[in-house]
Design a protein around this motif. Structure first.
Motif, PDB file in Angstrom:
ATOM      1  N   THR A   1       0.847  -1.174   0.000  1.00  0.00           N
ATOM      2  CA  THR A   1       0.000   0.000   0.000  1.00  0.00           C
ATOM      3  C   THR A   1       0.890   1.233   0.000  1.00  0.00           C
ATOM      4  OG1 THR A   1      -0.087   0.006   2.406  1.00  0.00           O
ATOM      5  CG2 THR A   1      -1.844  -1.175   1.239  1.00  0.00           C
ATOM      6  N   GLN A   2       0.306   2.376  -0.263  1.00  0.00           N
ATOM      7  CA  GLN A   2       1.092   3.602  -0.259  1.00  0.00           C
ATOM      8  C   GLN A   2       1.495   3.932   1.173  1.00  0.00           C
ATOM      9  OE1 GLN A   2      -1.386   6.536  -2.065  1.00  0.00           O
ATOM     10  NE2 GLN A   2      -0.911   5.865  -4.140  1.00  0.00           N
ATOM     11  N   PRO A   3       2.784   4.180   1.423  1.00  0.00           N
ATOM     12  CA  PRO A   3       3.223   4.440   2.797  1.00  0.00           C
ATOM     13  C   PRO A   3       2.746   5.786   3.330  1.00  0.00           C
ATOM     14  CG  PRO A   3       5.047   4.663   1.283  1.00  0.00           C
ATOM     15  CD  PRO A   3       3.882   4.153   0.487  1.00  0.00           C
ATOM     16  N   ASN A   4       2.626   6.789   2.490  1.00  0.00           N
ATOM     17  CA  ASN A   4       2.231   8.121   2.934  1.00  0.00           C
ATOM     18  C   ASN A   4       0.939   8.526   2.224  1.00  0.00           C
ATOM     19  OD1 ASN A   4       4.561   8.379   4.489  1.00  0.00           O
ATOM     20  ND2 ASN A   4       5.736   9.119   2.749  1.00  0.00           N
ATOM     21  N   PRO A   5      -0.206   8.319   2.866  1.00  0.00           N
ATOM     22  CA  PRO A   5      -1.446   8.741   2.214  1.00  0.00           C
ATOM     23  C   PRO A   5      -1.544  10.262   2.196  1.00  0.00           C
ATOM     24  CG  PRO A   5      -1.898   7.924   4.417  1.00  0.00           C
ATOM     25  CD  PRO A   5      -0.451   7.678   4.144  1.00  0.00           C
TER      26      PRO A   5
END
Length: 58
Positions: A37-41
């Motif tokens: 998943t994207q680490p920094n939303p």
């Protein structure tokens, strides 16, 4: 046990194991091909939101 009953309960058991396997395995990752998943939303704080760090008078 008759042969038809044996086939019936065998199919029920195989179906239950199949449903269990689909719930346990991460099928959505296999289907999508992406496991991370994207680490920094990207979150935007609403400008009129209440700051929770400020204590009230009360």
């Amino acid at each position: 046990m008759s042969n038809t009953r044996r086939k019936f309960f065998n199919s029920i058991g195989v179906s239950a194991l199949g449903v269990f396997a689909l719930n346990v395995l991460p099928v959505k990752f296999i289907k999508n091909g992406k496991t991370e998943t994207q680490p920094n939303p990207k979150v935007v704080i609403h400008p009129l939101a209440v700051n929770r760090n400020i204590k009230g008078d009360g």
